[in-house]
Design a protein around this motif. Structure first.
Motif, mmCIF file in Angstrom:
data_model
loop_
_atom_site.group_PDB
_atom_site.id
_atom_site.type_symbol
_atom_site.label_atom_id
_atom_site.label_comp_id
_atom_site.label_asym_id
_atom_site.label_seq_id
_atom_site.Cartn_x
_atom_site.Cartn_y
_atom_site.Cartn_z
ATOM 1 N N VAL A 22 1.284 -50.367 58.062
ATOM 2 C CA VAL A 22 2.644 -50.524 58.570
ATOM 3 C C VAL A 22 2.657 -51.561 59.695
ATOM 4 O O VAL A 22 3.531 -52.432 59.746
ATOM 5 C CB VAL A 22 3.186 -49.164 59.057
ATOM 6 N N ALA A 23 1.648 -51.502 60.563
ATOM 7 C CA ALA A 23 1.587 -52.449 61.676
ATOM 8 C C ALA A 23 1.420 -53.883 61.173
ATOM 9 O O ALA A 23 2.102 -54.792 61.653
ATOM 10 C CB ALA A 23 0.434 -52.078 62.606
ATOM 11 N N VAL A 24 0.521 -54.078 60.183
ATOM 12 C CA VAL A 24 0.287 -55.435 59.671
ATOM 13 C C VAL A 24 1.551 -55.997 59.044
ATOM 14 O O VAL A 24 1.976 -57.120 59.342
ATOM 15 C CB VAL A 24 -0.867 -55.429 58.634
ATOM 16 N N ILE A 25 2.186 -55.195 58.187
ATOM 17 C CA ILE A 25 3.386 -55.687 57.509
ATOM 18 C C ILE A 25 4.499 -55.948 58.522
ATOM 19 O O ILE A 25 5.169 -56.982 58.483
ATOM 20 C CB ILE A 25 3.806 -54.707 56.392
ATOM 21 N N GLY A 26 4.666 -55.037 59.467
ATOM 22 C CA GLY A 26 5.688 -55.222 60.497
ATOM 23 C C GLY A 26 5.436 -56.480 61.315
ATOM 24 O O GLY A 26 6.340 -57.283 61.538
ATOM 25 N N PHE A 27 4.190 -56.691 61.733
ATOM 26 C CA PHE A 27 3.853 -57.848 62.559
ATOM 27 C C PHE A 27 4.168 -59.155 61.835
ATOM 28 O O PHE A 27 4.830 -60.038 62.375
ATOM 29 C CB PHE A 27 2.367 -57.800 62.944
ATOM 30 N N PHE A 28 3.699 -59.272 60.585
ATOM 31 C CA PHE A 28 3.921 -60.532 59.882
ATOM 32 C C PHE A 28 5.396 -60.755 59.573
ATOM 33 O O PHE A 28 5.884 -61.876 59.635
ATOM 34 C CB PHE A 28 3.077 -60.580 58.597
ATOM 35 N N GLN A 29 6.107 -59.664 59.263
ATOM 36 C CA GLN A 29 7.520 -59.810 58.936
ATOM 37 C C GLN A 29 8.306 -60.290 60.157
ATOM 38 O O GLN A 29 9.119 -61.200 60.069
ATOM 39 C CB GLN A 29 8.067 -58.460 58.435
ATOM 40 N N ILE A 30 8.053 -59.675 61.307
ATOM 41 C CA ILE A 30 8.884 -59.954 62.476
ATOM 42 C C ILE A 30 8.438 -61.216 63.204
ATOM 43 O O ILE A 30 9.250 -62.063 63.553
ATOM 44 C CB ILE A 30 8.884 -58.737 63.428
ATOM 45 N N PHE A 31 7.101 -61.388 63.391
ATOM 46 C CA PHE A 31 6.654 -62.485 64.242
ATOM 47 C C PHE A 31 6.352 -63.769 63.475
ATOM 48 O O PHE A 31 6.604 -64.855 63.970
ATOM 49 C CB PHE A 31 5.431 -62.068 65.055
ATOM 50 N N ILE A 32 5.816 -63.657 62.272
ATOM 51 C CA ILE A 32 5.430 -64.883 61.573
ATOM 52 C C ILE A 32 6.542 -65.374 60.661
ATOM 53 O O ILE A 32 6.951 -66.517 60.710
ATOM 54 C CB ILE A 32 4.140 -64.676 60.745
ATOM 55 N N LEU A 33 7.047 -64.478 59.819
ATOM 56 C CA LEU A 33 8.127 -64.889 58.925
ATOM 57 C C LEU A 33 9.467 -64.848 59.640
ATOM 58 O O LEU A 33 10.432 -65.418 59.180
ATOM 59 C CB LEU A 33 8.155 -63.981 57.688
#
Lengths: 243, 256
Positions: A22-33
């Protein structure tokens, strides 16, 4: 009450197991994409189901799959019939692999590649027969792997000699096999071991090693799964050479 | 709601079809060959139902929440716009893909931690070793192996180098490590290669491979999309043996 507390504890464990994803998906969704998370409600429900499912599975594992695998190993050792044990090993390997959804998918992909590469005729019928042939090849190879692994436990052969010979087999077949099949062959080793097979086969190996005098469950009991992920590579490349 | 129900029933029948042959083999041999009653039949039955229901809920939840988002993400992260590739470029520099490697490694690590078959093997290894092998130590060692494996596998797809050289180099490293690793860990280390890639890892990793190989100029998804799973099952063998060597070295140092 005790059962309830036990279940609550296992739910917490599963929640912790899931946090990294959940943390990995959340991080990439919010900060990278830099996009909002879609359907937050569905996401939460889904995650809840995963947590609940995982903890039920682990509980069931300890109640059913582990004791069943181990007690069957003891019963086979007591019965003392090697032929039945080897037949059981083959059936377990073959039967759990032949219907594996991941394998069915990869076999279909492989048939498409073979058709575009001109190895087989580009029509549905020959693709289907190629995919089925591949699927049965992998299933037979896993059955063979479990038989070999069980024999190893009984005879007490060191695992590394067999694995290293297997590696040599892979290298040799890679040199001979058509290039198109190599990627699929290498991947087919990883997809064969499903979530239900792994605990059963592990319990079987550990049970056998503990029931036979002179075997150590730690050094001899493990290793069945390693064989099951190595032989499909060799067999699939063999299939590629023959066709 | 109706869609959800149909999907749930699909997952249920799929899992049942997966479980039935296994149950058939187990009980067939138990009753026809071994001819022994099952110990604690009630517990075993409840346990089997829990395994079945647990797997269905697990898969259903993954399909509902994590897979769609994770797969979408894999394709967005590899999209030409984000990577700054213009369509007329023939070759790209491998280091443009920093986020892809980071995503590959973190998705490899996190899906491995949640992989049910790995949890099963670590529970057993912990029991058999009498607690000497810690469940978390083993799981983290395997997850690091998968993370490194998937990152290197992504590099391979991006650079377009042949898969078998990587795998064979890996074999050589494994063989050398086998000579030096503690005897008790070897079989378990070999096993940990096979268990890492199942329910959670394979769909997400496959999506990553497909995204990479279809977006990078000069790569063919049919030929280059494969191979990530092979990396994910080779590298944990090395990381688990390394973990065992490290713990042995540390306990030797302490004893001296």
């Amino acid at each position: 009450m005790r059962l309830l507390r036990h279940f609550a504890a296992s739910l917490l464990d599963s929640l912790r197991d899931l946090t990294p994803i959940v943390a990995v998906i959340g991080f990439f969704q919010i900060f990278i994409l830099q996009q909002p998370i879609p359907n937050l409600g569905v996401l939460l429900v889904g995650t809840l189901l995963v947590v609940l499912g995982l903890s039920l599975f682990i509980q069931g594992l300890n109640l059913a799959l582990f004791p069943l695998g181990e007690s069957m190993a003891w019963d086979f050792a007591r019965k003392g019939s090697l032929n039945w044990l080897l037949l059981f090993a083959f059936a377990l390997g073959f039967g759990t692999t032949v219907a594996e959804p991941a394998l069915i998918k990869i076999a279909e992909e492989a048939a498409k590649i073979a058709a575009t590469g001109g190895m087989i005729e580009d029509n549905q019928q020959s693709q289907d027969s190629y995919a089925n042939g591949l699927r049965y090849t992998v299933a037979v190879s896993v059955g063979f792997a479990i038989v070999l692994g069980v024999l190893r436990i009984i005879k007490g052969w060191p695992v590394q000699y067999l694995i290293i010979s297997g590696y040599l087999g892979v290298v040799l077949m890679t040199a001979l096999a058509p290039e198109e099949i190599i990627g699929i062959a290498y991947d087919s080793g990883g997809v064969t071991t499903s979530t239900i097979t792994v605990p059963l086969v592990t319990a079987l190996g550990v049970g056998l090693a503990s029931s036979i005098k002179g075997r150590n469950p730690m050094t001899d009991g493990f290793g069945l799964i390693a064989f099951a992920s190595l032989t499909p590579m060799i067999f699939v490349m063999g299939y590629g050479i023959l066709l | 709601m109706n869609d959800l129900l149909t999907h749930f029933l699909q997952v249920l029948t799929g899992t049942l079809l997966d479980v039935l042959p296994i149950a058939g083999i187990l009980f067939g041999f138990q009753f026809l060959v071994l001819r022994r009653p099952v110990k604690n039949p009630k517990e075993v039955l409840i346990g089997l139902l829990m395994v079945l229901l647990g797997l269905v809920l697990f898969l259903e939840g993954l399909d509902l929440a994590l897979f769609p988002l994770g797969k979408l993400m894999a394709s967005q992260l590899t999209s030409p716009e984000l990577l700054g590739i213009s369509p007329h470029m023939q070759e790209v520099e491998w280091h443009h893909y920093f986020w892809v490697y980071l995503f590959a490694a973190s998705i490899g690590f996190s899906t491995t931690i949640a992989e049910p078959s790995l949890i099963a093997v670590t529970i057993k290894a912990n029991q058999v070793s009498g607690g000497a092998i810690s469940q978390w130590g083993l799981r983290i060692a395997v997850a690091i192996g998968v993370a490194v494996g998937i990152a290197i596998g992504s590099y391979r797809i991006i650079s377009g180098t042949p898969l078998h050289w990587y795998i064979m180099t890996g074999y050589v490293v494994v063989i050398v490590q086998t000579l030096y690793a503690p005897r008790t860990i070897i079989a378990l280390a070999y096993d940990s290669g096979g268990v890492t890639t199942s329910t959670v890892t394979v769909p997400l990793v496959a999506a990553l491979g497909l995204g990479l190989s279809s977006n990078i100029p000069g790569r063919n998804p049919l030929l280059d999309g494969f191979g990530l799973i092979a990396f994910a099952s080779l590298f944990p063998i090395m990381s688990v043996m390394a973990y065992a060597q490290l713990s042995e070295w540390r306990s030797n140092k302490r004893n001296r």
